[in-house]
Write a protein that holds these residues in place. Structure first.
Motif, mmCIF file in Angstrom:
data_model
loop_
_atom_site.group_PDB
_atom_site.id
_atom_site.type_symbol
_atom_site.label_atom_id
_atom_site.label_comp_id
_atom_site.label_asym_id
_atom_site.label_seq_id
_atom_site.Cartn_x
_atom_site.Cartn_y
_atom_site.Cartn_z
ATOM 1 N N VAL A 112 0.873 -1.176 0.000
ATOM 2 C CA VAL A 112 0.000 0.000 0.000
ATOM 3 C C VAL A 112 0.906 1.220 0.000
ATOM 4 N N SER A 113 0.934 1.946 -1.097
ATOM 5 C CA SER A 113 1.881 3.051 -1.218
ATOM 6 C C SER A 113 1.336 4.356 -0.662
ATOM 7 N N GLU A 114 0.013 4.526 -0.687
ATOM 8 C CA GLU A 114 -0.561 5.764 -0.184
ATOM 9 C C GLU A 114 -2.004 5.529 0.253
ATOM 10 N N PRO A 115 -2.488 6.311 1.223
ATOM 11 C CA PRO A 115 -3.869 6.123 1.687
ATOM 12 C C PRO A 115 -4.868 6.567 0.642
ATOM 13 N N LEU A 116 -6.038 5.929 0.666
ATOM 14 C CA LEU A 116 -7.126 6.291 -0.233
ATOM 15 C C LEU A 116 -8.197 7.046 0.549
ATOM 16 N N PRO A 117 -8.836 8.029 -0.068
ATOM 17 C CA PRO A 117 -9.867 8.797 0.639
ATOM 18 C C PRO A 117 -10.950 7.889 1.210
ATOM 19 N N GLY A 118 -11.164 7.980 2.499
ATOM 20 C CA GLY A 118 -12.207 7.202 3.156
ATOM 21 C C GLY A 118 -11.839 5.771 3.463
ATOM 22 N N LEU A 119 -10.680 5.304 2.971
ATOM 23 C CA LEU A 119 -10.295 3.913 3.169
ATOM 24 C C LEU A 119 -8.908 3.757 3.784
ATOM 25 N N GLY A 120 -8.146 4.851 3.849
ATOM 26 C CA GLY A 120 -6.824 4.782 4.452
ATOM 27 C C GLY A 120 -5.937 3.787 3.731
ATOM 28 N N PHE A 121 -5.324 2.886 4.518
ATOM 29 C CA PHE A 121 -4.416 1.882 3.959
ATOM 30 C C PHE A 121 -5.090 0.513 3.841
ATOM 31 N N ALA A 122 -6.412 0.495 3.744
ATOM 32 C CA ALA A 122 -7.138 -0.784 3.718
ATOM 33 C C ALA A 122 -7.066 -1.491 2.377
ATOM 34 N N ILE A 123 -6.728 -0.767 1.294
ATOM 35 C CA ILE A 123 -6.777 -1.355 -0.051
ATOM 36 C C ILE A 123 -5.381 -1.409 -0.651
ATOM 37 N N PRO A 124 -4.849 -2.601 -0.904
ATOM 38 C CA PRO A 124 -3.528 -2.726 -1.522
ATOM 39 C C PRO A 124 -3.526 -2.206 -2.958
ATOM 40 N N ASN A 125 -2.347 -1.814 -3.431
ATOM 41 C CA ASN A 125 -2.215 -1.287 -4.791
ATOM 42 C C ASN A 125 -2.742 -2.248 -5.846
ATOM 43 N N ARG A 126 -2.401 -3.538 -5.690
ATOM 44 C CA ARG A 126 -2.799 -4.518 -6.707
ATOM 45 C C ARG A 126 -4.313 -4.603 -6.825
ATOM 46 N N ALA A 127 -5.012 -4.500 -5.705
ATOM 47 C CA ALA A 127 -6.477 -4.539 -5.747
ATOM 48 C C ALA A 127 -7.022 -3.314 -6.465
ATOM 49 N N VAL A 128 -6.438 -2.141 -6.204
ATOM 50 C CA VAL A 128 -6.869 -0.919 -6.875
ATOM 51 C C VAL A 128 -6.713 -1.059 -8.383
ATOM 52 N N GLN A 129 -5.594 -1.616 -8.815
ATOM 53 C CA GLN A 129 -5.351 -1.792 -10.245
ATOM 54 C C GLN A 129 -6.370 -2.737 -10.877
ATOM 55 N N LEU A 130 -6.726 -3.797 -10.155
ATOM 56 C CA LEU A 130 -7.708 -4.742 -10.685
ATOM 57 C C LEU A 130 -9.094 -4.125 -10.776
ATOM 58 N N LEU A 131 -9.419 -3.217 -9.855
ATOM 59 C CA LEU A 131 -10.744 -2.601 -9.843
ATOM 60 C C LEU A 131 -10.867 -1.441 -10.817
ATOM 61 N N ASP A 132 -9.764 -0.902 -11.278
ATOM 62 C CA ASP A 132 -9.773 0.285 -12.143
ATOM 63 C C ASP A 132 -10.676 0.169 -13.372
ATOM 64 N N PRO A 133 -10.697 -0.980 -14.084
ATOM 65 C CA PRO A 133 -11.551 -1.061 -15.292
ATOM 66 C C PRO A 133 -13.030 -0.844 -15.007
ATOM 67 N N ASP A 134 -13.465 -1.113 -13.765
ATOM 68 C CA ASP A 134 -14.883 -0.963 -13.413
ATOM 69 C C ASP A 134 -15.117 0.170 -12.430
ATOM 70 N N ARG A 135 -14.145 1.033 -12.254
ATOM 71 C CA ARG A 135 -14.268 2.103 -11.274
ATOM 72 C C ARG A 135 -15.394 3.050 -11.659
ATOM 73 N N LEU A 136 -16.154 3.487 -10.653
ATOM 74 C CA LEU A 136 -17.251 4.421 -10.895
ATOM 75 C C LEU A 136 -16.719 5.747 -11.420
ATOM 76 N N PRO A 137 -17.463 6.410 -12.296
ATOM 77 C CA PRO A 137 -17.039 7.750 -12.768
ATOM 78 C C PRO A 137 -17.069 8.743 -11.618
ATOM 79 N N PRO A 138 -16.208 9.759 -11.649
ATOM 80 C CA PRO A 138 -16.222 10.764 -10.577
ATOM 81 C C PRO A 138 -17.539 11.507 -10.523
ATOM 82 N N VAL A 139 -17.948 11.873 -9.303
ATOM 83 C CA VAL A 139 -19.187 12.639 -9.125
ATOM 84 C C VAL A 139 -18.938 14.082 -9.537
ATOM 85 N N VAL A 140 -19.787 14.593 -10.405
ATOM 86 C CA VAL A 140 -19.657 15.961 -10.889
ATOM 87 C C VAL A 140 -20.659 16.848 -10.182
ATOM 88 N N GLY A 141 -20.207 18.033 -9.741
ATOM 89 C CA GLY A 141 -21.125 18.973 -9.124
ATOM 90 C C GLY A 141 -21.181 18.864 -7.634
#
Length: 271
Positions: free
Chosen positions: A242-271
């Motif tokens: 885990v190289s850096e904390p994620l907003p709302g999740l801290g160090f709970a999510i390893p880098n490899r998991a983030v990379q695997l989830l990226d293709p299905d990541r929700l679009p950013p909330v606008v507004g």
């Protein structure tokens, strides 16, 4: 650990004198306060050990429950709590899958594994939205629009819609068109929608992708490491780095998991 809805909870508490000695009470009462504020009073009984009491309560509602014991002669009281799972809690994997991935050959840790699976499900869904299909009731607040967006995506199907506007138009599911991937709802005739609306729909995935399943396993393994006590490295150069904390999740999510989830990541909330 949380109890399943409909399971029997064995409540237990000790009646103590002011000196901290177990003692048989003149009277004993236990009150369970449910999440909605209603109460239940299961019958307490003294065990074969004087001063030790128990009561059985069959769960009837999901959520946090408070338990209050009160004794007289001697006067003593004790407060505790327990949680009850919802009837069908969303889970990104089965208990058997989690147990297998953690290389557990017995059932001794099953309840703790279930807890961690629920935790990593919430973490995965923060990236990709609902995984396990579930009903959602959402209030969409707007005055008039060509389209409105549901927040839980993928949104599988609309099941009901009610106008919350006094004198507003009455819509049916057939009057609306849903884009499952974006959650956008439009009038089937291309006209303007008038709100606010209460929308009931099903959200989640009928098929969970292999990348999401793999990411969930990595997160589960990463979280399971925390129970092994201090001294076990939480950072490294492997799949659990885990190289850096994620907003709302801290160090709970390893880098490899983030990379695997990226293709299905929700679009950013606008507004």
């Amino acid at each position: 650990m949380p109890f399943d809805l409909g399971a029997t909870v064995r409540l237990a508490a000790d009646c103590l004198t002011p000196d901290g000695v177990l003692a048989t009470a003149g009277t004993a009462a236990v009150t369970v306060t449910l999440p909605d504020g209603t109460t239940a009073s299961p019958a307490p009984t003294e065990t074969s050990t004087p001063g030790r009491y128990r009561a059985d309560y069959v769960t009837a509602a999901a959520g946090r429950h408070t338990v209050r014991w009160v004794w007289t002669s001697p006067a003593h009281a004790y407060t505790d709590m327990f949680d009850v799972r919802e009837q069908a809690p969303p889970a990104v994997m089965s208990l058997a899958t989690g147990r297998s991935h953690l290389k557990k050959t017995d059932t001794g840790d099953d309840e703790e594994i279930r807890d961690w699976i629920e935790a990593c499900t919430r973490a995965v869904e923060q990236f990709v939205g609902p995984v396990a299909p579930r009903p959602v009731i959402e209030t969409v607040r707007f005055t008039r629009a060509r389209s409105v967006a549901l927040t839980q995506i993928p949104a599988l199907a609309l099941t009901g819609v009610t106008s919350l506007r006094s004198g507003g138009p009455a819509y049916t599911v057939d009057d609306l068109v849903l884009d499952p991937e974006t959650g956008l709802v439009e009038a089937a005739d291309g006209g303007v929608l008038y709100g606010p609306l209460s929308v009931t729909y099903r959200a989640g995935r009928l098929v969970v992708g292999a990348n999401i399943r793999a990411a969930a396993k990595i997160i589960l393994q990463h979280l399971w490491r925390t129970r092994q006590g201090p001294g076990r490295p939480q950072r490294g150069v492997d799949d659990y780095d885990v190289s850096e904390p994620l907003p709302g999740l801290g160090f709970a999510i390893p880098n490899r998991a983030v990379q695997l989830l990226d293709p299905d990541r929700l679009p950013p909330v606008v507004g």
